[in-house]
Design a protein around this motif. Structure first.
Motif, PDB file in Angstrom:
ATOM      1  N   CYS A  37       0.839  -1.191   0.000  1.00  0.00           N
ATOM      2  CA  CYS A  37       0.000   0.000   0.000  1.00  0.00           C
ATOM      3  C   CYS A  37       0.884   1.255   0.000  1.00  0.00           C
ATOM      4  CB  CYS A  37      -0.889  -0.028   1.241  1.00  0.00           C
ATOM      5  SG  CYS A  37      -1.833   1.473   1.516  1.00  0.00           S
ATOM      6  N   CYS A  40       0.011   3.277   3.619  1.00  0.00           N
ATOM      7  CA  CYS A  40       0.465   2.849   4.955  1.00  0.00           C
ATOM      8  C   CYS A  40       1.650   1.897   4.892  1.00  0.00           C
ATOM      9  CB  CYS A  40      -0.680   2.214   5.741  1.00  0.00           C
ATOM     10  SG  CYS A  40      -1.113   0.548   5.203  1.00  0.00           S
ATOM     11  N   SER A  42       1.770  -1.247   4.354  1.00  0.00           N
ATOM     12  CA  SER A  42       1.565  -2.657   4.680  1.00  0.00           C
ATOM     13  C   SER A  42       1.407  -3.446   3.389  1.00  0.00           C
ATOM     14  CB  SER A  42       0.344  -2.836   5.581  1.00  0.00           C
ATOM     15  OG  SER A  42      -0.818  -2.581   4.849  1.00  0.00           O
ATOM     16  N   CYS A  62      -7.045  -1.084   0.759  1.00  0.00           N
ATOM     17  CA  CYS A  62      -6.063  -1.737   1.627  1.00  0.00           C
ATOM     18  C   CYS A  62      -6.766  -2.340   2.842  1.00  0.00           C
ATOM     19  CB  CYS A  62      -5.040  -0.699   2.069  1.00  0.00           C
ATOM     20  SG  CYS A  62      -3.903  -1.284   3.331  1.00  0.00           S
ATOM     21  N   CYS A  65      -5.445  -0.113   6.081  1.00  0.00           N
ATOM     22  CA  CYS A  65      -5.791   1.302   6.316  1.00  0.00           C
ATOM     23  C   CYS A  65      -6.989   1.770   5.480  1.00  0.00           C
ATOM     24  CB  CYS A  65      -4.583   2.198   6.040  1.00  0.00           C
ATOM     25  SG  CYS A  65      -4.240   2.436   4.293  1.00  0.00           S
ATOM     26  N   SER A  67      -7.272   2.701   2.533  1.00  0.00           N
ATOM     27  CA  SER A  67      -7.096   3.656   1.430  1.00  0.00           C
ATOM     28  C   SER A  67      -7.131   2.916   0.089  1.00  0.00           C
ATOM     29  CB  SER A  67      -5.819   4.474   1.618  1.00  0.00           C
ATOM     30  OG  SER A  67      -4.724   3.655   1.415  1.00  0.00           O
TER      31      SER A  67
HETATM   32 ZN   LIG Z   1      -2.764   0.776   3.596  1.00  0.00          ZN
END
Ligand SMILES: [Zn+2]
Ligand SMILES: Cc1cc2nc3c(=O)[nH]c(=O)nc-3n(C[C@H](O)[C@H](O)[C@H](O)COP(=O)(O)OP(=O)(O)OC[C@H]3O[C@@H](n4cnc5c(N)ncnc54)[C@H](O)[C@@H]3O)c2cc1C
Lengths: 94, 238, 196
Positions: A37, A40, A42, A62, A65, A67
């Motif tokens: 992502c 963030c 991850s 994601c 998060c 997004s």
């Molecule tokens: Zn994320």
């Protein structure tokens, strides 16, 4: 060669078409690819992210998060894919 | 590369329950795939309007056929047509089989835990068939949550596998009606834990069904100590 | 074009001379969303107009204290459904912009969550746009954008941002969420401006 002046004048680069073979490795089912992502940082399999389909296009978010990772819409014969929410794709070599 | 949409012919249909049926599709060429994958079906109306829906593959019939099982959703646009109107000889446009995430192959390590809600049993049945077909000795358990005995898909086949394959256990959880002597009621966290391999066994867990079902079960599993990375889910929507 | 699937019609589609091209009327009200539904408690809800040099903010109570209008309008979704004669209640953006000084000609509408959509300011003024908080006489449900959504019925419905939180004025017409993704920068349903 209209933009030749803007090219770096070194002898270090080839043309992008030499990438064809290497990029072909990404012609796989991308839902099992791991993606990172851009928001963030991850990483998760695309197949484990959150897909919203009741919308003009499909929006993948994601799982950490929420997004937007990517957006794919079918616009009458034109498929538009925006991936600016993904920093990296990783697939396992075959 | 493979063409994305191709026309497949409906080669056979058979009722699975009163409101669902299994449809066999014949492809123009050989078709293979991995248990857990799905196909996308595209239907076109006379005025050009198109609808696309995904359906899990229940099984493969080599060399060129596969089966899907579809449950009729009240007020649905596509599923009532597929369950009631589609007939052998008709053609459907198909993409796939596709998907590489919600899949299981017999060479995968660790026990196999399958948890189905309603029609979510379809891709899990494909996994059990792959398991039996490969003669796998990997311990496998299916927990199948269903409204009542009349709504069970693949009932006789599941009974045979459960009785004859020593590596497979099949449990039912009935939410509305149950056969005599069996409990009935909403699926609970405790019932799921009782029917599942414990986290220490490091099972690969596959959960499939309506979005609400998958969400509830997946969160119970994580709370119980199953590693999120070992749980794969397929939400059907709704 | 693929051959028709024998016997398949899909949901009834009523092409109607009174509808924009390519639209059909629906009685339902499909829920469209591109992400999780934000739940904003009313005491925490605010709406903000940011001109770059000043910000103007309204709370839920302040919004309620402004003159309220009843609006009846046809709405047109780019996914091809239209819903005729929908009834809303809310505040005209003309009322909110009365106290706003800005030379900027474009607006980016922001929502709780991460949604954005862009419009020329003139499409928000002169009785063309509202902040609405009631639908068919009831509080606007969160699935449909409550507590407050934008209503700009003369453009495709993606411009009518759900869960609206504010407007940022812009000198240029920059694209919002769907506009970045290939949807039309303006989105007039009568000229069928679906895609860029
Ligand atoms: Zn994320
Ligand atoms: C990967 C995958 C595999 C699947 N496999 C199977 C399978 O093996 N068997 C099976 O039976 N099903 C399966 N499904 C579900 C299937 O794809 C369809 O969703 C299902 O058949 C319903 O389609 P429909 O056209 O009949 O209903 P739809 O007309 O799509 O309606 C479905 C439900 O969604 C609601 N709805 C529709 N549009 C909206 C909207 N805009 N906003 C809010 N709600 C809306 C409807 O009211 C209804 O309750 C699978 C789904 C996925 C994603």
């Amino acid at each position: 060669m209209d933009s030749a002046d803007q090219h770096p004048h070194d002898h270090d680069h080839l043309d992008g078409n030499a990438l064809a073979g290497a990029l072909e490795q990404f012609m796989v089912d991308l839902t099992s690819a791991r993606c990172t992502c851009a928001h963030c940082g991850s990483s998760s399999a695309l197949g484990a992210a959150l897909l919203y389909t009741h919308a003009p296009g499909m929006v993948l978010r994601c799982p950490t998060c929420t997004s937007v990772l990517l957006c794919l819409s079918d616009q009458e014969g034109r498929q538009v894919l925006t991936v600016d929410g993904i920093r990296q794709f990783a697939v396992t070599s075959r | 590369m493979r063409k994305s949409w191709q026309a497949a012919e409906v080669s056979a249909v058979r009722p699975e329950t009163a409101r669902s049926r299994t449809i066999r599709l014949r492809f123009p060429d050989a078709v293979t795939g991995i248990a857990g994958q799905h196909v996308d079906l595209r239907l076109t109306a006379g005025d050009g309007y198109q609808a696309v829906r995904s359906y899990s593959v229940a099984g493969w019939i080599p060399p060129d056929e596969l089966e899907v099982t579809i449950e009729e959703l009240k007020d649905g646009e596509v599923s009532p047509f597929l369950v009631n109107d589609l007939a052998p000889g008709d053609e459907l446009e198909v993409r796939g089989p596709v998907g590489g995430w919600f899949t299981w192959t017999p060479d995968q390590e660790g026990p196999l835990q399958l948890i189905a809600g309603g029609s979510g049993v379809v891709p899990l049945m494909a996994m059990l068939r792959a398991h039996s077909g490969a003669g796998s000795a990997v311990p496998a358990r299916l927990l199948y949550s269903v409204r009542g005995p009349e709504q069970v898909f693949y009932g006789s086949e599941l009974a045979v596998i459960g009785q004859e394959n020593p590596h497979v256990t099949v449990d039912f959880a009935y939410s509305r009606e149950a056969p005599d002597g069996q409990p009935v009621g909403r699926l609970t966290r405790e019932a799921v834990m009782r029917a599942c391999f414990p986290p220490e066994d490091l099972p690969s867990v596959y959960v499939c069904g309506s979005t609400g079902f998958v969400e509830a079960v997946a969160s119970w599993l994580v709370d119980a100590g199953h590693e999120a990375g070992r749980i794969r889910t397929e939400r059907y929507g709704g | 074009m693929a051959a028709p699937t024998r016997g398949f019609t899909g949901r009834p589609r009523n092409p109607d001379a009174n509808l924009p091209p390519g639209q059909y009327a629906t009685d339902g009200f499909p829920v469209l969303s591109a992400g999780p539904t934000p739940h904003v408690p009313l005491p925490d809800w605010t709406f903000e107009i940011d001109t770059g040099s000043a910000t103007h903010q309204w709370t839920w109570e302040q919004l309620q204290a402004l003159p309220q209008e009843n609006i009846t309008a046809d709405i047109h979704c780019v996914t091809r459904w239209s819903k005729l004669g929908t009834a809303w209640r809310g505040v005209s953006l003309d009322t909110l912009f009365e106290e706003v000084e800005s030379e900027a000609e474009y607006a980016m509408v922001h929502s709780y969550g991460d949604y954005t959509t862009n419009l020329p300011l003139e499409d928000l003024l002169d009785g063309k746009a509202w902040l609405v908080h009631e639908f068919e006489g009831e509080a606007l449900p969160s699935a449909h954008g409550g507590p407050v959504r934008l209503l700009v019925p003369h453009l495709y419905f993606w411009k009518s941002a759900k869960w609206v939180s504010g407007i940022r004025m812009m000198d240029q017409d920059l694209p919002g969420f769907w506009e970045v993704n290939g949807y039309h920068i303006y989105g007039d349903p009568w000229r069928e401006e679906r895609y860029s």
